[in-house]
Write a protein that holds these residues in place. Sequence first.
Motif, PDB file in Angstrom:
ATOM      1  N   ASP A 359       0.896  -1.112  -0.010  1.00 52.09           N
ATOM      2  CA  ASP A 359      -0.001   0.087   0.052  1.00 52.09           C
ATOM      3  C   ASP A 359       0.961   1.298   0.082  1.00 52.09           C
ATOM      4  OD1 ASP A 359      -2.394  -1.448  -0.097  1.00 52.09           O
ATOM      5  OD2 ASP A 359      -2.435  -1.762   2.201  1.00 52.09           O
ATOM      6  N   LEU A 360       1.773   1.315   0.806  1.00 56.11           N
ATOM      7  CA  LEU A 360       2.768   2.327   1.023  1.00 56.11           C
ATOM      8  C   LEU A 360       3.780   2.487  -0.313  1.00 56.11           C
ATOM      9  CD1 LEU A 360       3.900   2.841   4.486  1.00 56.11           C
ATOM     10  CD2 LEU A 360       2.241   4.337   3.272  1.00 56.11           C
ATOM     11  N   GLN A 361       3.975   1.303  -0.898  1.00 46.96           N
ATOM     12  CA  GLN A 361       4.875   1.451  -1.913  1.00 46.96           C
ATOM     13  C   GLN A 361       4.588   2.132  -3.078  1.00 46.96           C
ATOM     14  OE1 GLN A 361       6.014  -2.617  -3.033  1.00 46.96           O
ATOM     15  NE2 GLN A 361       6.544  -3.217  -0.904  1.00 46.96           N
ATOM     16  N   SER A 362       3.181   2.299  -3.340  1.00 46.03           N
ATOM     17  CA  SER A 362       2.472   2.755  -4.656  1.00 46.03           C
ATOM     18  C   SER A 362       2.207   4.426  -4.412  1.00 46.03           C
ATOM     19  CB  SER A 362       1.025   2.089  -4.798  1.00 46.03           C
ATOM     20  OG  SER A 362       0.282   2.143  -3.555  1.00 46.03           O
ATOM     21  N   ILE A 363       2.459   4.917  -2.985  1.00 46.67           N
ATOM     22  CA  ILE A 363       2.332   6.209  -2.777  1.00 46.67           C
ATOM     23  C   ILE A 363       3.729   7.207  -2.924  1.00 46.67           C
ATOM     24  CG2 ILE A 363       1.558   7.818  -1.213  1.00 46.67           C
ATOM     25  CD1 ILE A 363       0.008   5.578   0.535  1.00 46.67           C
ATOM     26  N   GLU A 365       4.106  10.364  -2.979  1.00 51.21           N
ATOM     27  CA  GLU A 365       4.381  11.233  -2.088  1.00 51.21           C
ATOM     28  C   GLU A 365       5.207  11.145  -0.835  1.00 51.21           C
ATOM     29  OE1 GLU A 365       1.933  14.433   0.773  1.00 51.21           O
ATOM     30  OE2 GLU A 365       0.719  13.286  -0.585  1.00 51.21           O
ATOM     31  N   PHE A 366       4.816   9.803  -0.470  1.00 50.79           N
ATOM     32  CA  PHE A 366       5.546   9.102   0.741  1.00 50.79           C
ATOM     33  C   PHE A 366       6.837   8.715   0.313  1.00 50.79           C
ATOM     34  CE2 PHE A 366       6.701   4.946   2.461  1.00 50.79           C
ATOM     35  CZ  PHE A 366       7.022   5.524   3.895  1.00 50.79           C
ATOM     36  N   LYS A 367       7.060   7.949  -0.726  1.00 51.28           N
ATOM     37  CA  LYS A 367       8.367   7.822  -1.139  1.00 51.28           C
ATOM     38  C   LYS A 367       9.393   8.973  -1.394  1.00 51.28           C
ATOM     39  CE  LYS A 367       7.056   5.079  -4.801  1.00 51.28           C
ATOM     40  NZ  LYS A 367       7.138   4.050  -5.765  1.00 51.28           N
ATOM     41  N   GLY A 368       8.826   9.927  -2.001  1.00 46.35           N
ATOM     42  CA  GLY A 368       9.591  11.289  -2.210  1.00 46.35           C
ATOM     43  C   GLY A 368      10.137  11.820  -0.748  1.00 46.35           C
ATOM     44  N   SER A 369       9.242  11.913   0.033  1.00 46.22           N
ATOM     45  CA  SER A 369       9.311  12.446   1.331  1.00 46.22           C
ATOM     46  C   SER A 369      10.460  11.619   2.082  1.00 46.22           C
ATOM     47  CB  SER A 369       8.156  12.532   2.123  1.00 46.22           C
ATOM     48  OG  SER A 369       8.393  13.068   3.359  1.00 46.22           O
ATOM     49  N   LEU A 370      10.203  10.316   1.938  1.00 48.36           N
ATOM     50  CA  LEU A 370      11.118   9.304   2.710  1.00 48.36           C
ATOM     51  C   LEU A 370      12.608   9.586   2.085  1.00 48.36           C
ATOM     52  CD1 LEU A 370      11.446   6.934   4.691  1.00 48.36           C
ATOM     53  CD2 LEU A 370      10.975   5.459   2.757  1.00 48.36           C
ATOM     54  N   LYS A 371      12.552   9.543   0.789  1.00 48.13           N
ATOM     55  CA  LYS A 371      13.975   9.843   0.069  1.00 48.13           C
ATOM     56  C   LYS A 371      14.615  11.037   0.521  1.00 48.13           C
ATOM     57  CE  LYS A 371      14.361  11.844  -3.509  1.00 48.13           C
ATOM     58  NZ  LYS A 371      14.162  12.300  -4.836  1.00 48.13           N
ATOM     59  N   ASP A 372      13.871  12.124   0.866  1.00 50.61           N
ATOM     60  CA  ASP A 372      14.444  13.364   1.074  1.00 50.61           C
ATOM     61  C   ASP A 372      14.958  13.291   2.558  1.00 50.61           C
ATOM     62  OD1 ASP A 372      13.624  14.628  -1.352  1.00 50.61           O
ATOM     63  OD2 ASP A 372      11.820  15.585  -0.415  1.00 50.61           O
ATOM     64  N   HIS A 373      14.146  12.694   3.274  1.00 54.04           N
ATOM     65  CA  HIS A 373      14.578  12.778   4.870  1.00 54.04           C
ATOM     66  C   HIS A 373      15.944  11.788   4.969  1.00 54.04           C
ATOM     67  CE1 HIS A 373      10.286  13.459   6.548  1.00 54.04           C
ATOM     68  NE2 HIS A 373      10.994  14.726   5.929  1.00 54.04           N
ATOM     69  N   ILE A 374      15.732  10.551   4.280  1.00 51.19           N
ATOM     70  CA  ILE A 374      17.269  10.025   4.237  1.00 51.19           C
ATOM     71  C   ILE A 374      18.336  10.834   3.691  1.00 51.19           C
ATOM     72  CG2 ILE A 374      18.205   7.808   3.580  1.00 51.19           C
ATOM     73  CD1 ILE A 374      15.451   6.532   3.136  1.00 51.19           C
ATOM     74  N   THR A 375      18.176  11.404   2.439  1.00 54.98           N
ATOM     75  CA  THR A 375      19.217  12.023   1.874  1.00 54.98           C
ATOM     76  C   THR A 375      19.802  13.135   2.743  1.00 54.98           C
ATOM     77  OG1 THR A 375      18.172  11.549  -0.438  1.00 54.98           O
ATOM     78  CG2 THR A 375      19.905  13.378  -0.163  1.00 54.98           C
ATOM     79  N   ILE A 376      18.698  13.723   3.518  1.00 54.73           N
ATOM     80  CA  ILE A 376      19.447  14.779   4.524  1.00 54.73           C
ATOM     81  C   ILE A 376      20.257  14.306   5.432  1.00 54.73           C
ATOM     82  CG2 ILE A 376      18.764  16.410   6.263  1.00 54.73           C
ATOM     83  CD1 ILE A 376      16.128  17.143   4.312  1.00 54.73           C
TER      84      ILE A 376
END
Length: 507
Positions: A359-363, A365-376
């Motif tokens: 369910d979360l894999q298809s969202i 917005e969630f993946k983009g936000s998660l990537k940004d937080h990890i990158t920071i």
Amino acid sequence: MSDENNEQKFGGTSDPQDTGTGPRIRTQSECSITSDDGAQGSSGKRQRTTSAQFMVSSGMTAASPPKFVTLEEIMQAANGMRDMALVHQIVVDDDFKLQKVDPPPNTLHQMVNDTMKKAFWDLLRNELGEDPPSYTQALVLLEDIKKGLFAVLLPQHTKIKQQISEILDGDLIKQQAENGVLDFGHYAQYVISVMAKLCAPVRDDKIKELTQTVDVVDTFKGILETLDLMKLDMANFTLQMARPDIIAHSVELERKKFADFLAVQTDGLEHTTKWLLRHVDKNETPPSNSASYENFIRYVVKKASWEAFIDLLDWAEGEPYPETFMIDETRLRDLQMKTNRLTAVGTILLVTLSNAGPDLQSIAEFKGSLKDHITILLQSVKTDKELKEALANVAEQVINDVKEAQRKYQLVEMDEVSEAVLRQQILSVSDPSHKIRGLVRQRIKEFFMDIIESSTAAPQKVPTGLTSLQRELAAIAGQFLRIISHNNTVFCIYYYDIVSAALPKPA
């Protein structure tokens, strides 16, 4: 050896801006493998001037009398490499600009520089404060400002130059000073008015600030500082206008400078030879006829070069770079670090999404936000040790993001067991032999290889599971492609000679 030197670089050598629209790799068939001017001999055979230079410099010919070089020749070659480095920087970096160089902070250079400037302005203030005022330093200052204004004029600014010469006439100003009628502030306002007409829009605020400055010494101090910036603006403008011509002649210039370097450098292609031949199968049987042999060598050079270029993204710390890439060492180290960091981000994303559920894999917005937080959280990581230290915070942030997303989209929230499993999987990413990390790195390298091998500018497919990193992958690929494309265009003649010298000749 210190612990720092022993520390494994982030990404190690784990196993295996533009995604195809940038400059293309020049294949061996496209680059000149003759002499620098591409001339053919009267018999139609290739003139191997450059090859001969290479064979001599690399020690592949029979013994010959020792050659001695003078200190002057060595210094000329060193200066030539500096010129080559500047041209190369302009070619491979679209954003290259000349920067103002200030003395390093808290150094003797800075202290002397600051002391000399303060002494000048204090002396000027004291002279102007005398009764009657003394204008010795003021006259020197106005002459320097006059030269500074001339430096930011274009050739077509003849009328402005004439006007400046008339108003800032040294003899006239000296007479005014001797007669006690010199209005120093008036000249300051005139200079500011000229600067306002000549400066780039980015300096408008500084000009406005100068017009509002009351103290005449502070005004002239600001004028000199702004003039320095305007001279830098003019230099960068000139560089921008000349850039197409610089690029057009860069290959010829870099080849010539590198040939000068080889003339005084013993075995000047030692590391390049080792690097390239690692990717050549020396047991491969060449064709018997000359025409086919030529095409065979070109194919081997092209294939070996591509693999060798990708090898630069896994370069071991402390290992000398190929001489043909010595100007790009800092850029390549930076790209290697960015690739390693992106590999870690991609690995954590895959691990997280595989545990978060479909369910979360298809969202997006969630993946983009998660990537940004990890990158920071990983933006300052450079080594595997630093990665290991950062992963605890990354794990907490990831788990928090997953829980918030599950609540936001009214999904079943992960339990403590699932949370512990995800945390442990993220912490294990610091292991250089981590299987998913190795898989992600291999996919990234294959993506870069696809771009290099592509004979067209068609977009390349983003690796499976890494679509969230498309922008970052494109940025690294664009920078990497620009470097190796230009390098291959300049040095393919040497790569051809290295490979052909290592392979058996046709019967």
